[in-house]
Design a protein around this motif. Structure first.
Motif, PDB file in Angstrom:
ATOM      1  N   GLN B   4       0.831  -1.179   0.000  1.00  0.00           N
ATOM      2  CA  GLN B   4       0.000   0.000   0.000  1.00  0.00           C
ATOM      3  C   GLN B   4       0.877   1.244   0.000  1.00  0.00           C
ATOM      4  O   GLN B   4       0.613   2.198  -0.693  1.00  0.00           O
ATOM      5  N   ALA B   5       1.959   1.187   0.775  1.00  0.00           N
ATOM      6  CA  ALA B   5       2.850   2.341   0.864  1.00  0.00           C
ATOM      7  C   ALA B   5       3.408   2.716  -0.508  1.00  0.00           C
ATOM      8  O   ALA B   5       3.559   3.875  -0.836  1.00  0.00           O
ATOM      9  N   LEU B   6       3.704   1.694  -1.304  1.00  0.00           N
ATOM     10  CA  LEU B   6       4.251   1.942  -2.637  1.00  0.00           C
ATOM     11  C   LEU B   6       3.181   2.394  -3.612  1.00  0.00           C
ATOM     12  O   LEU B   6       3.485   2.975  -4.629  1.00  0.00           O
ATOM     13  N   ASP B   7       1.941   2.033  -3.312  1.00  0.00           N
ATOM     14  CA  ASP B   7       0.923   2.109  -4.346  1.00  0.00           C
ATOM     15  C   ASP B   7      -0.238   3.007  -3.983  1.00  0.00           C
ATOM     16  O   ASP B   7      -1.359   2.710  -4.303  1.00  0.00           O
ATOM     17  N   SER B   8       0.044   4.102  -3.311  1.00  0.00           N
ATOM     18  CA  SER B   8      -1.065   4.997  -3.025  1.00  0.00           C
ATOM     19  C   SER B   8      -1.662   5.414  -4.368  1.00  0.00           C
ATOM     20  O   SER B   8      -0.958   5.973  -5.210  1.00  0.00           O
ATOM     21  N   PRO B   9      -2.933   5.058  -4.591  1.00  0.00           N
ATOM     22  CA  PRO B   9      -3.514   5.272  -5.912  1.00  0.00           C
ATOM     23  C   PRO B   9      -3.606   6.757  -6.250  1.00  0.00           C
ATOM     24  O   PRO B   9      -3.944   7.573  -5.409  1.00  0.00           O
ATOM     25  N   THR B  10      -3.288   7.085  -7.478  1.00  0.00           N
ATOM     26  CA  THR B  10      -3.435   8.467  -7.928  1.00  0.00           C
ATOM     27  C   THR B  10      -4.915   8.719  -8.143  1.00  0.00           C
ATOM     28  O   THR B  10      -5.539   8.008  -8.929  1.00  0.00           O
ATOM     29  N   PRO B  11      -5.492   9.684  -7.432  1.00  0.00           N
ATOM     30  CA  PRO B  11      -6.927   9.904  -7.617  1.00  0.00           C
ATOM     31  C   PRO B  11      -7.192  10.555  -8.978  1.00  0.00           C
ATOM     32  O   PRO B  11      -6.884  11.713  -9.173  1.00  0.00           O
ATOM     33  N   LEU B  12      -7.706   9.770  -9.901  1.00  0.00           N
ATOM     34  CA  LEU B  12      -7.969  10.259 -11.244  1.00  0.00           C
ATOM     35  C   LEU B  12      -9.466  10.212 -11.482  1.00  0.00           C
ATOM     36  O   LEU B  12     -10.027   9.153 -11.710  1.00  0.00           O
ATOM     37  N   LYS B  13     -10.105  11.331 -11.383  1.00  0.00           N
ATOM     38  CA  LYS B  13     -11.552  11.329 -11.615  1.00  0.00           C
ATOM     39  C   LYS B  13     -11.804  11.378 -13.118  1.00  0.00           C
ATOM     40  O   LYS B  13     -11.019  11.970 -13.859  1.00  0.00           O
ATOM     41  N   PRO B  14     -12.924  10.776 -13.546  1.00  0.00           N
ATOM     42  CA  PRO B  14     -13.216  10.805 -14.977  1.00  0.00           C
ATOM     43  C   PRO B  14     -13.265  12.248 -15.476  1.00  0.00           C
ATOM     44  O   PRO B  14     -13.886  13.107 -14.851  1.00  0.00           O
ATOM     45  N   GLY B  15     -12.561  12.508 -16.523  1.00  0.00           N
ATOM     46  CA  GLY B  15     -12.597  13.841 -17.106  1.00  0.00           C
ATOM     47  C   GLY B  15     -11.651  14.824 -16.451  1.00  0.00           C
ATOM     48  O   GLY B  15     -11.498  15.936 -16.919  1.00  0.00           O
ATOM     49  N   SER B  16     -11.005  14.403 -15.349  1.00  0.00           N
ATOM     50  CA  SER B  16     -10.146  15.337 -14.638  1.00  0.00           C
ATOM     51  C   SER B  16      -8.787  15.446 -15.309  1.00  0.00           C
ATOM     52  O   SER B  16      -7.995  16.297 -14.990  1.00  0.00           O
ATOM     53  N   SER B  17      -8.487  14.531 -16.208  1.00  0.00           N
ATOM     54  CA  SER B  17      -7.193  14.557 -16.871  1.00  0.00           C
ATOM     55  C   SER B  17      -7.392  14.281 -18.350  1.00  0.00           C
ATOM     56  O   SER B  17      -8.083  13.360 -18.733  1.00  0.00           O
ATOM     57  N   PHE B  27      -5.515   0.296 -21.081  1.00  0.00           N
ATOM     58  CA  PHE B  27      -5.926  -0.703 -20.093  1.00  0.00           C
ATOM     59  C   PHE B  27      -6.785  -1.783 -20.749  1.00  0.00           C
ATOM     60  O   PHE B  27      -6.534  -2.980 -20.590  1.00  0.00           O
ATOM     61  N   GLU B  28      -7.790  -1.336 -21.534  1.00  0.00           N
ATOM     62  CA  GLU B  28      -8.691  -2.292 -22.210  1.00  0.00           C
ATOM     63  C   GLU B  28      -7.897  -3.204 -23.149  1.00  0.00           C
ATOM     64  O   GLU B  28      -8.150  -4.400 -23.225  1.00  0.00           O
ATOM     65  N   ASP B  41       0.151  -0.128 -11.959  1.00  0.00           N
ATOM     66  CA  ASP B  41      -0.374   0.225 -13.280  1.00  0.00           C
ATOM     67  C   ASP B  41      -1.654   1.049 -13.154  1.00  0.00           C
ATOM     68  O   ASP B  41      -2.412   0.885 -12.196  1.00  0.00           O
ATOM     69  N   TRP B  42      -1.905   1.876 -14.141  1.00  0.00           N
ATOM     70  CA  TRP B  42      -3.158   2.615 -14.152  1.00  0.00           C
ATOM     71  C   TRP B  42      -4.320   1.634 -14.342  1.00  0.00           C
ATOM     72  O   TRP B  42      -4.220   0.681 -15.120  1.00  0.00           O
ATOM     73  N   MET B  43      -5.391   1.858 -13.602  1.00  0.00           N
ATOM     74  CA  MET B  43      -6.596   1.034 -13.775  1.00  0.00           C
ATOM     75  C   MET B  43      -7.822   1.893 -13.495  1.00  0.00           C
ATOM     76  O   MET B  43      -7.749   2.836 -12.699  1.00  0.00           O
ATOM     77  N   PRO B  44      -8.961   1.576 -14.133  1.00  0.00           N
ATOM     78  CA  PRO B  44     -10.172   2.350 -13.853  1.00  0.00           C
ATOM     79  C   PRO B  44     -10.574   2.166 -12.393  1.00  0.00           C
ATOM     80  O   PRO B  44     -10.390   1.089 -11.824  1.00  0.00           O
ATOM     81  N   GLU B  45     -11.127   3.207 -11.813  1.00  0.00           N
ATOM     82  CA  GLU B  45     -11.516   3.164 -10.405  1.00  0.00           C
ATOM     83  C   GLU B  45     -12.510   2.029 -10.139  1.00  0.00           C
ATOM     84  O   GLU B  45     -12.461   1.361  -9.106  1.00  0.00           O
ATOM     85  N   ALA B  46     -13.419   1.779 -11.099  1.00  0.00           N
ATOM     86  CA  ALA B  46     -14.430   0.732 -10.891  1.00  0.00           C
ATOM     87  C   ALA B  46     -13.781  -0.655 -10.859  1.00  0.00           C
ATOM     88  O   ALA B  46     -14.219  -1.535 -10.107  1.00  0.00           O
ATOM     89  N   TYR B  47     -12.735  -0.843 -11.654  1.00  0.00           N
ATOM     90  CA  TYR B  47     -11.985  -2.114 -11.643  1.00  0.00           C
ATOM     91  C   TYR B  47     -11.348  -2.309 -10.271  1.00  0.00           C
ATOM     92  O   TYR B  47     -11.455  -3.368  -9.660  1.00  0.00           O
ATOM     93  N   ARG B  48     -10.709  -1.225  -9.777  1.00  0.00           N
ATOM     94  CA  ARG B  48     -10.078  -1.271  -8.455  1.00  0.00           C
ATOM     95  C   ARG B  48     -11.101  -1.621  -7.369  1.00  0.00           C
ATOM     96  O   ARG B  48     -10.884  -2.500  -6.547  1.00  0.00           O
ATOM     97  N   GLN B  49     -12.246  -0.935  -7.409  1.00  0.00           N
ATOM     98  CA  GLN B  49     -13.254  -1.152  -6.365  1.00  0.00           C
ATOM     99  C   GLN B  49     -13.846  -2.558  -6.434  1.00  0.00           C
ATOM    100  O   GLN B  49     -14.097  -3.195  -5.416  1.00  0.00           O
ATOM    101  N   THR B  50     -14.068  -3.048  -7.662  1.00  0.00           N
ATOM    102  CA  THR B  50     -14.596  -4.407  -7.819  1.00  0.00           C
ATOM    103  C   THR B  50     -13.636  -5.421  -7.217  1.00  0.00           C
ATOM    104  O   THR B  50     -14.040  -6.335  -6.492  1.00  0.00           O
ATOM    105  N   THR B 105      -2.709  -4.242  -1.994  1.00  0.00           N
ATOM    106  CA  THR B 105      -1.987  -3.645  -3.125  1.00  0.00           C
ATOM    107  C   THR B 105      -2.887  -2.690  -3.901  1.00  0.00           C
ATOM    108  O   THR B 105      -2.420  -1.914  -4.714  1.00  0.00           O
ATOM    109  N   LEU B 106      -4.202  -2.752  -3.644  1.00  0.00           N
ATOM    110  CA  LEU B 106      -5.137  -1.872  -4.345  1.00  0.00           C
ATOM    111  C   LEU B 106      -5.416  -0.603  -3.556  1.00  0.00           C
ATOM    112  O   LEU B 106      -6.228   0.230  -3.966  1.00  0.00           O
TER     113      LEU B 106
END
Lengths: 94, 331
Positions: B4-17, B27-28, B41-50, B105-106
């Motif tokens: 977790q320490a290595l992988d603090s997720p970058t908060p990427l909101k849809p449309g924010s970048s 990713f797809e 790796d970058w992953m969609p937030e919904a994938y992470r939450q699932t 890790t998520l």
């Protein structure tokens, strides 16, 4: 919510002659407890003869976003492999 | 597994970048090519939450799963059975640890998952809310419950998320002994006295339907299946896996000389499958909502274990505070 103990990454040498390999992580109050936990979690079936633990926060990792910059340059250097060189078959011991 | 320490997720909101649509496409593509996704790796937030939801529920199931069988350790009928049962229950604890590590890790903290389990917010497999009334139940759990779990878990070894897939490989390797020791217990009882056979039959009667429910709601009503299959977290639908389990298990019951408690069960020549009668989904829902025979007992046991262990954790923390050199960091 209580705080987690620090996280340690666990590396195990399967048998002498082999390198230590990353197998997972454990939480522990200190390094000795981390080794004890690693033993219980990762070596229940004689998977190892030696354990390393290291504080996860001490690991510096490469950024996947930079993977291309880091590893791409090696791709077109096939001359680093012995199969790149055509040697007549009758030449032995090469 | 990474941390977790290595992988603090970058908060990427849809449309924010502006870069996000291309990240999403990459990713797809990686999923499409059966590449593994790794923690950083970058992953969609919904994938992470699932994944957080699925892996943590899976971990909780392993931890709560220690209770029904742990109940029989002191009463196992021989030293061999006792040693085997201790090893099995210890494995379940280990499996919980692999899975909590994978979930971390998520970007979710272990303490947070633990808290969700203890305060009753988290779900775990409905099967562990049934009681283990006789020794034959220990056999039936190994044979049926671990059998169903293996059927569910083997495809997850190829899951698109690397840490989950790797944890699953270890778990599947270790679980095959669980199922075999269970079948061996059933076999010993089935070949025993009339009383022992009756005990085995009774255990099968009680564990058969709950085991089938372990595969989750039928495809028609499963809310998560389609997306999880697109993301290659899941490889088969609930009904497909359930059918595989039924086809594998019915002949095993026949070998034991035990009757599957389903009058509608029949072999279908055309599809070459065993077809079962209707599953009572109201029971499944009731157990999932906390009204199974043992829901309260299981959570109470977990909370009690957590509280009873508090002084040990406190002592370890106090010791570590007094001995900075033991903490694994430079002083």
């Amino acid at each position: 919510m209580s705080d987690d103990w620090p996280l340690f990454e666990v590396f195990i040498r399967a048998r002498s002659g082999l390198e230590h390999k990353h197998v997972g992580s454990v939480h522990a109050a200190d390094a000795r407890m981390a080794i004890e936990h690693a033993r219980d979690v990762y070596t229940r079936r004689q998977e190892g003869v030696s354990i390393w633990v290291v504080r996860s926060s001490a690991i510096v990792a490469s950024d996947p976003e930079e993977a291309e910059a880091l590893f791409e340059p090696a791709r077109d250097k096939v001359y680093r492999h012995p199969t790149f060189y055509a040697i007549p078959e009758e030449v032995k011991n090469l | 597994m990474y941390t977790q320490a290595l992988d603090s997720p970058t908060p990427l909101k849809p449309g924010s970048s502006g870069a996000q649509p291309s990240l999403e496409r990459r990713f797809e593509e990686r999923i499409e090519q059966d590449e593994k996704i790794e923690p950083k790796d970058w992953m969609p937030e919904a994938y992470r939450q699932t994944l957080i939801r699925q892996i943590s529920q899976h971990a909780h199931s392993e931890i709560v799963g220690m209770l029904p069988e742990g109940n029989w350790i002191t009463r196992a009928p021989s030293l061999r059975r006792k040693a085997v049962l201790i090893a099995k229950v210890q494995d379940e604890g280990g499996h919980g640890m692999y899975l909590y590590s994978a979930a971390e890790t998520l970007g979710v903290a272990r303490a947070e998952m633990l808290e969700q389990l203890l305060d009753g917010r988290a779900k775990y497999s409905s099967i562990f809310n049934y009681p283990t009334l006789t020794w034959a139940d220990v056999g039936a759990i190994g044979w049926l419950v671990d059998g169903a779990a293996i059927m569910n878990q083997i495809p997850i070894c190829r899951c698109s998320y690397g840490p989950y897939a790797r944890a699953m490989v270890r778990i599947c390797k270790e679980e095959s002994f669980h199922q075999r020791q269970g079948f061996e217990i059933m076999l010993a009882l089935a070949r025993g006295t009339a009383q022992q056979r009756a005990m085995a039959q009774d255990a099968l009667n009680r564990w058969w339907w709950p085991s089938l429910m372990m595969f989750g709601p039928s495809d028609a009503t499963s809310t998560h299946t389609a997306q999880s299959m697109r993301w290659r977290i899941k490889r088969f639908t609930n009904d497909e896996l359930r059918q595989k389990f039924i086809d594998a298990t019915v002949p095993q019951a026949q070998f034991l000389g035990l009757a599957i408690p389903d009058p509608a069960l029949r072999w279908d020549e055309t599809s070459e499958h065993y077809l079962i009668g209707p599953i009572d989904w109201s029971e499944f829902k009731a157990v999932l909502q906390g009204n199974g025979p043992c829901n309260r007992e299981r959570l109470a046991a977990r909370r009690c274990a957590h509280e009873a262990g508090r002084w040990v954790r406190d002592a370890a923390a106090a010791y570590a505070a007094k001995h900075p050199e033991a903490r694994g960091v430079e002083p």
